[in-house]
Design an enzyme around this catalytic site. Sequence first.
Site, mmCIF file in Angstrom:
data_model
loop_
_atom_site.group_PDB
_atom_site.id
_atom_site.type_symbol
_atom_site.label_atom_id
_atom_site.label_comp_id
_atom_site.label_asym_id
_atom_site.label_seq_id
_atom_site.Cartn_x
_atom_site.Cartn_y
_atom_site.Cartn_z
ATOM 1 C CB CYS A 183 125.416 28.646 135.824
ATOM 2 S SG CYS A 183 124.918 30.345 135.562
ATOM 3 N NE ARG B 287 123.472 22.722 135.480
ATOM 4 C CZ ARG B 287 122.415 22.476 136.261
ATOM 5 N NH1 ARG B 287 121.746 21.368 136.099
ATOM 6 N NH2 ARG B 287 122.018 23.327 137.177
ATOM 7 C CD1 TRP C 295 121.256 30.592 129.448
ATOM 8 C CD2 TRP C 295 120.119 31.119 131.294
ATOM 9 N NE1 TRP C 295 119.995 30.972 129.080
ATOM 10 C CE2 TRP C 295 119.274 31.316 130.177
ATOM 11 C CE3 TRP C 295 119.611 31.393 132.565
ATOM 12 C CZ2 TRP C 295 117.953 31.762 130.294
ATOM 13 C CZ3 TRP C 295 118.300 31.844 132.676
ATOM 14 C CH2 TRP C 295 117.491 32.023 131.549
ATOM 15 C CG ASN D 173 122.880 27.140 138.975
ATOM 16 O OD1 ASN D 173 122.390 27.976 138.233
ATOM 17 N ND2 ASN D 173 122.278 25.986 139.266
ATOM 18 N N GLY D 174 122.315 30.196 140.212
ATOM 19 C CA GLY D 174 121.121 30.696 140.911
ATOM 20 C C GLY D 174 121.095 32.209 140.890
ATOM 21 C CD GLU E 68 106.910 20.833 121.920
ATOM 22 O OE1 GLU E 68 108.073 20.418 121.734
ATOM 23 O OE2 GLU E 68 106.605 21.675 122.780
ATOM 24 C CE LYS F 143 111.356 21.532 120.846
ATOM 25 N NZ LYS F 143 110.385 21.597 121.821
ATOM 26 C CD GLU G 293 112.471 25.050 122.637
ATOM 27 O OE1 GLU G 293 112.717 24.948 123.858
ATOM 28 O OE2 GLU G 293 112.048 24.107 121.943
ATOM 29 C CG HIS H 267 86.943 33.774 115.328
ATOM 30 N ND1 HIS H 267 85.712 34.248 114.943
ATOM 31 C CD2 HIS H 267 86.821 32.422 115.429
ATOM 32 C CE1 HIS H 267 84.863 33.239 114.848
ATOM 33 N NE2 HIS H 267 85.507 32.119 115.127
ATOM 34 C CE LYS I 118 116.749 18.995 127.741
ATOM 35 N NZ LYS I 118 115.984 18.977 126.543
HETATM 36 C C1 BG6 Z 1 113.438 25.083 128.917
HETATM 37 C C2 BG6 Z 1 113.915 24.123 127.824
HETATM 38 O O1 BG6 Z 1 114.512 25.699 129.537
HETATM 39 O O2 BG6 Z 1 112.692 24.393 129.908
HETATM 40 C C3 BG6 Z 1 112.680 23.496 127.199
HETATM 41 O O3 BG6 Z 1 114.658 24.841 126.862
HETATM 42 C C4 BG6 Z 1 111.880 22.781 128.277
HETATM 43 O O4 BG6 Z 1 113.064 22.581 126.208
HETATM 44 C C5 BG6 Z 1 111.539 23.698 129.444
HETATM 45 O O5 BG6 Z 1 110.702 22.300 127.713
HETATM 46 C C6 BG6 Z 1 111.003 22.922 130.632
HETATM 47 O O6 BG6 Z 1 111.994 22.057 131.106
HETATM 48 P P1 BG6 Z 1 111.639 20.789 132.003
HETATM 49 O O7 BG6 Z 1 112.969 20.158 132.262
HETATM 50 O O8 BG6 Z 1 110.988 21.303 133.252
HETATM 51 O O9 BG6 Z 1 110.722 19.914 131.209
#
Ligand code: BG6
Length: 586
Positions: free
Chosen positions: A2, A27, A74, A100-101, A463, A467, A470, A486, A581
């Site tokens: 958060c 966040r 969040w 937050n936490g 990766e 993407k 996400e 396989h 994020k």
């Molecule tokens: C997730 C993000 O919460 O954390 C991803 O949505 C990110 O995009 C991942 O790769 C790791 O975050 P960071 O800041 O440790 O690179």
Amino acid sequence: MCSIIGYYGDEIAAPLIVKGLKRMEYRGYDSVGVATESNSQIQLKKGVGKVAEVNFNIQLDTLPGKVGIGHTRWATHGKVTDVNAHPHSSNSGKLAIVHNGIIDNFEQLKKELERDGYVFKSETDSEVIANLLQKNYESVKNVKNAIIKTVLELKGHYAFVAMFEDGQLAAAKFHEPLIVGVGKNSYFLSSDVLGFIEQTDNAIYIENGNFIIIDKGKLQILDFNGKSIKQEIVQISREFADVYKGDYAHFTLKEISEQPDTIFKAGENTKDAINNAANYIKNSNNIYITGSGTSYNAALIAKQVLAKYAKIKTDAIISSELRFSSDTIEPNSTLIAISQSGESADILNAVNIMKKINCKVISIVNSLTSSLARESDIIIGMNCGPEIGVAATKSFTSQIMTIYKITEELCNGTFEINYKEISESISKILENHDQIRHIAREMKDVSDIYVLGRGIHYPIAIESALKLKELTYIHAEGIPGGELKHGPLALMDSNAFVIIINPNDSTYSDTLMSAREIRARGAKIIGISDEKSDIYDYWIEIPKTSETTYPISETIPIQLLSYYAAIEKDADPDYPRNLAKSVTVM
Ligand code: BG6
């Protein structure tokens, strides 16, 4: 995670708090709330939704008073509802908190407080802080001792801000970010410098196990035993103020488009750090590389690049998994910790474990003032500027570039980075929006997408799948090309959509063979390559370049594809559902 914020000063608090929350929305963005104090009364408004939308509906920024707190959520405990949104006021209504936490022992504390007659309105762990603080405040009659008593009872990871009806503000930090913004006649308390960077670039990074009190315009910093602490005010670089979309529709598209420039900045101004890191790596018997999400995929790239070009064996471990294999990690090893934010709880926990066995920590990080940077022996900056889009884009290519810089240092001239070629390749691909958007439209309604790559292109395939997950909410999977027959080949039929990452390097012919086998089962194929082939239903051309450019250039089409598929599906590319994020809870 958060975002939390507090303001104490000579301006009306609510509009400043709402602005700060908007800037920190990446966040956590499922609900928002603000509380202010005026005439020894606490007013509180909160609701489900994004800051702009909730503010439009219930005018958060019209609350009176020059002291206030705010929060974007969040959800971890309790559904996304108005009642579970923060701030939470205590039963007496004489104080309110934002948090937050995670409070690990909240159920036990809640039971004890209910036995004392406290009533809880929400399902959150956070509300416990409000009532526990009220109980302690009523027994010790002052904020300082009430905080000391409260942090003694709380277990878990937290940063919270509490506002009292007499206008005092207090905040405590225990393994979650808390920064004080120091203005001319004002203070901000925030999870991130973005919360106040428009008003001041003077900050104090509160250390772990400390709390602050602001009363009658005076700021005190104390440790959890009540001992007064002196801390430096540091100046924050203004680049963090640059969180505007400009003419771009979304931060994600802006950040994808910045890469022709950001690749040059990776590792800039950290020449010595790169030198020291190379020496650490050269003189270390065991090297581990860790990260979460996209940063872990960069760790997989690092493993291959260091092995191929510097002939150095390393082990890549997902940060949240490291604690399950720490027994086999040799003391005095070296850990390369990769993180955009430097605040992900899993990587901080991994670093903590490694430091306990006397390991050296090299961090590759975008935020040089983050908790990870402060825990590291060597800090190498990715310098790609603030990344607001929740799905990592430019930070990934900057992580690869930083790894290339370390490898260049280790290889004494046998490994050269062709910056110009990399930058021009990205620019070339960024001219191809129309075709990529057209393919995204074709692909948006499929239920499964498989991404195939061999060698260094396998981590890029992983990766790419991340993407797509996400941003488009489509199930996507990265597959090592050689593993197709396989098992995964069983999934290939006319409903399947497969992205083949196939630049013309040592993996080309084998991967083309795999594409042929997939085509034979009727699946639709998107080929990302510098070579045209009629096996592909859609060919996204990438420039013909040297081998070390491909892992970066081939990533760009996938970033754009995911972005446009999100748009086509009316999903918000900047704030994907259920994500944040960086996740500061384990
Ligand atoms: C997730 C993000 O919460 O954390 C991803 O949505 C990110 O995009 C991942 O790769 C790791 O975050 P960071 O800041 O440790 O690179």
